[in-house]
Design a protein around this motif. Structure first.
Motif, PDB file in Angstrom:
ATOM      1  N   TYR A  40      68.257   3.656  84.783  1.00  0.00           N
ATOM      2  CA  TYR A  40      66.850   3.350  84.533  1.00  0.00           C
ATOM      3  C   TYR A  40      66.184   4.516  83.814  1.00  0.00           C
ATOM      4  N   LEU A  41      65.264   4.175  82.943  1.00  0.00           N
ATOM      5  CA  LEU A  41      64.541   5.189  82.188  1.00  0.00           C
ATOM      6  C   LEU A  41      63.598   5.984  83.083  1.00  0.00           C
ATOM      7  N   LEU A  71      61.740  -4.258  72.041  1.00  0.00           N
ATOM      8  CA  LEU A  71      61.324  -3.781  70.722  1.00  0.00           C
ATOM      9  C   LEU A  71      61.572  -2.281  70.579  1.00  0.00           C
ATOM     10  N   LYS A  72      61.507  -1.794  69.348  1.00  0.00           N
ATOM     11  CA  LYS A  72      61.742  -0.378  69.060  1.00  0.00           C
ATOM     12  C   LYS A  72      60.446   0.419  69.194  1.00  0.00           C
ATOM     13  N   GLY A  73      60.029   0.643  70.426  1.00  0.00           N
ATOM     14  CA  GLY A  73      58.839   1.446  70.677  1.00  0.00           C
ATOM     15  C   GLY A  73      59.198   2.888  70.978  1.00  0.00           C
ATOM     16  N   GLY A  74      58.260   3.579  71.625  1.00  0.00           N
ATOM     17  CA  GLY A  74      58.438   4.998  71.892  1.00  0.00           C
ATOM     18  C   GLY A  74      59.606   5.315  72.800  1.00  0.00           C
ATOM     19  N   HIS A  75      59.913   4.431  73.749  1.00  0.00           N
ATOM     20  CA  HIS A  75      61.051   4.696  74.636  1.00  0.00           C
ATOM     21  C   HIS A  75      62.350   4.779  73.840  1.00  0.00           C
ATOM     22  N   TYR A  76      62.499   3.870  72.870  1.00  0.00           N
ATOM     23  CA  TYR A  76      63.729   3.859  72.078  1.00  0.00           C
ATOM     24  C   TYR A  76      63.753   4.986  71.049  1.00  0.00           C
ATOM     25  N   LYS A  77      62.615   5.248  70.427  1.00  0.00           N
ATOM     26  CA  LYS A  77      62.590   6.218  69.333  1.00  0.00           C
ATOM     27  C   LYS A  77      62.486   7.666  69.809  1.00  0.00           C
ATOM     28  N   LYS A  78      61.894   7.874  70.993  1.00  0.00           N
ATOM     29  CA  LYS A  78      61.656   9.248  71.443  1.00  0.00           C
ATOM     30  C   LYS A  78      62.284   9.552  72.803  1.00  0.00           C
ATOM     31  N   ASP A  79      61.936   8.760  73.810  1.00  0.00           N
ATOM     32  CA  ASP A  79      62.298   9.123  75.184  1.00  0.00           C
ATOM     33  C   ASP A  79      63.808   9.103  75.418  1.00  0.00           C
ATOM     34  N   ILE A  80      64.447   7.993  75.055  1.00  0.00           N
ATOM     35  CA  ILE A  80      65.892   7.898  75.298  1.00  0.00           C
ATOM     36  C   ILE A  80      66.669   8.895  74.437  1.00  0.00           C
ATOM     37  N   PRO A  81      66.399   8.998  73.120  1.00  0.00           N
ATOM     38  CA  PRO A  81      67.103  10.021  72.332  1.00  0.00           C
ATOM     39  C   PRO A  81      66.883  11.434  72.863  1.00  0.00           C
ATOM     40  N   GLY A  82      65.658  11.713  73.321  1.00  0.00           N
ATOM     41  CA  GLY A  82      65.386  13.041  73.858  1.00  0.00           C
ATOM     42  C   GLY A  82      66.239  13.353  75.073  1.00  0.00           C
ATOM     43  N   LEU A  83      66.377  12.371  75.963  1.00  0.00           N
ATOM     44  CA  LEU A  83      67.211  12.569  77.147  1.00  0.00           C
ATOM     45  C   LEU A  83      68.680  12.728  76.769  1.00  0.00           C
ATOM     46  N   LEU A  84      69.136  11.932  75.814  1.00  0.00           N
ATOM     47  CA  LEU A  84      70.542  12.023  75.404  1.00  0.00           C
ATOM     48  C   LEU A  84      70.847  13.368  74.751  1.00  0.00           C
ATOM     49  N   LEU A  85      69.917  13.852  73.955  1.00  0.00           N
ATOM     50  CA  LEU A  85      70.140  15.141  73.303  1.00  0.00           C
ATOM     51  C   LEU A  85      70.175  16.289  74.311  1.00  0.00           C
ATOM     52  N   LEU A  86      69.400  16.167  75.381  1.00  0.00           N
ATOM     53  CA  LEU A  86      69.437  17.187  76.432  1.00  0.00           C
ATOM     54  C   LEU A  86      70.784  17.218  77.149  1.00  0.00           C
ATOM     55  N   LEU A  87      71.457  16.065  77.165  1.00  0.00           N
ATOM     56  CA  LEU A  87      72.759  15.987  77.822  1.00  0.00           C
ATOM     57  C   LEU A  87      73.897  16.502  76.937  1.00  0.00           C
ATOM     58  N   LYS A  88      73.589  16.802  75.692  1.00  0.00           N
ATOM     59  CA  LYS A  88      74.626  17.213  74.737  1.00  0.00           C
ATOM     60  C   LYS A  88      75.369  18.467  75.197  1.00  0.00           C
ATOM     61  N   LYS A  89      74.648  19.407  75.768  1.00  0.00           N
ATOM     62  CA  LYS A  89      75.281  20.663  76.184  1.00  0.00           C
ATOM     63  C   LYS A  89      76.317  20.432  77.280  1.00  0.00           C
TER      64      LYS A  89
END
Length: 252
Positions: A40-41, A71-89
Motif C-alpha cells: 500500500y502507498l 490515472l497518472k496523477g501525483g502518486h504515479y508521477k512523484k510519490d511511487i517513483p520517489g519511494l522506489l528511488l530511495l530503495l535503490k541503495k
C-alpha cells in the motif's frame, strides 16, 4: 526470478481493504509469475518497502511494480517513483520496472455504462451524470476527465455529463452537484471514479443520502472494481509481460 508487486492506495476502511485483497487474490491465482506480493502507498501495511523486501527475500531479481491506480496523477508521477528511488541503495542489483496505471480505457467506460444501465436504465436527456474523481494537483487530470465525460456521453447518448473532484482540483463536490442540479429537473446520478470502497466512497454515499433526504433525486453507482473486465484485462496484461513502454527511466 521475476516478481510482481501490486501497489494499492491504502484506506482506513476495513471494507475497502477486503475489496483490494479479494481483487488481488483473484488476479494472482490467474497470473503465471512465481512471486507476487501486494503493498500500500499509505495508511496500510505492508508498505512498498516491505513489499519489495518480500519479493527480494523470495529470490526475485526483477520486479514489475503494478500500481492499482486509475490515472497518472501525483502518486504515479512523484510519490511511487520517489519511494522506489530511495530503495535503490538497498537493492542495487534488482531491476524494478514501474508500469503505468489503468488510464482512460474504453473497457472501463463500457463497464461504467453497464453499471449505470443495470441500476438506472433508461437514461434520458433529462438525467444528469456527475463523475466524481479523487482529485489531483496534476493538471492532466482535466484532460483525462474530459475524455471520461465525453466517452460516457457517446455511450449513453446524453449531453448532461460533467465532472467534479473531492480534493486538490475544482470544481469540488458541492459546486459540481449544484451545477448539475441547475441543468436538470430529473435525476442526478453520481459516478464515483474510484476503484475500491473506502472513506471517499463513504463520503459520496453519505452525500447522496443527505441530498435524497432533502427530496433530491440523487443516486450513486458502485466503485469501478465491480467492472469484471478490469480484472480480466489486468490478468491478460500481466500474463503477456506488460507493454514494452513501461517507464524505463524508473528502473532500479
Amino acid at each position: 526470478m521475476k516478481a510482481i508487486l501490486y501497489i494499492a492506495h491504502g484506506t482506513r476502511s476495513k471494507k475497502g481493504i477486503r475489496e483490494v485483497e479479494g481483487f488481488l487474490q483473484t488476479i494472482m491465482k490467474q497470473v503465471n509469475v512465481p512471486i507476487q506480493e501486494w503493498s500500500y502507498l499509505e495508511i496500510c501495511a505492508p508498505t512498498i518497502e516491505q513489499g519489495i523486501e518480500a519479493c527480494v527475500h523470495q529470490g526475485a531479481r526483477e520486479i514489475d511494480v503494478i500500481p492499482l491506480l486509475l490515472l497518472k496523477g501525483g502518486h504515479y508521477k512523484k510519490d511511487i517513483p520517489g519511494l522506489l528511488l530511495l530503495l535503490k541503495k538497498r537493492f542495487s542489483a534488482i531491476k524494478i520496472n514501474l508500469h503505468p496505471p489503468f488510464g482512460v480505457q474504453s473497457y472501463i467506460l463500457d463497464g461504467i455504462t453497464d453499471l449505470i444501465n443495470e441500476k438506472y436504465s433508461p437514461i434520458t436527456e433529462t438525467d444528469h451524470l456527475l463523475v466524481v474523481g479523487r482529485g489531483s494537483s496534476d493538471m492532466n487530470i482535466y484532460k483525462d476527465f474530459h475524455l471520461i465525460t465525453t466517452g460516457l456521453k457517446e455511450r449513453l447518448a446524453v449531453n448532461n455529463v460533467t465532472s467534479c473532484f473531492l480534493a486538490a482540483a475544482t470544481p469540488r463536490l458541492e459546486e459540481g452537484y449544484h451545477l448539475s442540479q441547475n441543468r436538470t429537473n430529473n435525476r442526478v446520478i453520481i459516478i464515483p471514479y474510484l476503484l475500491f470502497s473506502g472513506l471517499l466512497l463513504d463520503e459520496l454515499q453519505q452525500f447522496t443520502e443527505q441530498k435524497r433526504a432533502l427530496g433530491d433525486q440523487t443516486f450513486i453507482i458502485e466503485p469501478l472494481s465491480r467492472i469484471s473486465n478490469i480484472q480480466l484485462r489486468l490478468m491478460q496484461y500481466l500474463n503477456k509481460g506488460g507493454p514494452e513502454d513501461c517507464n524505463h527511466s524508473l528502473l532500479i
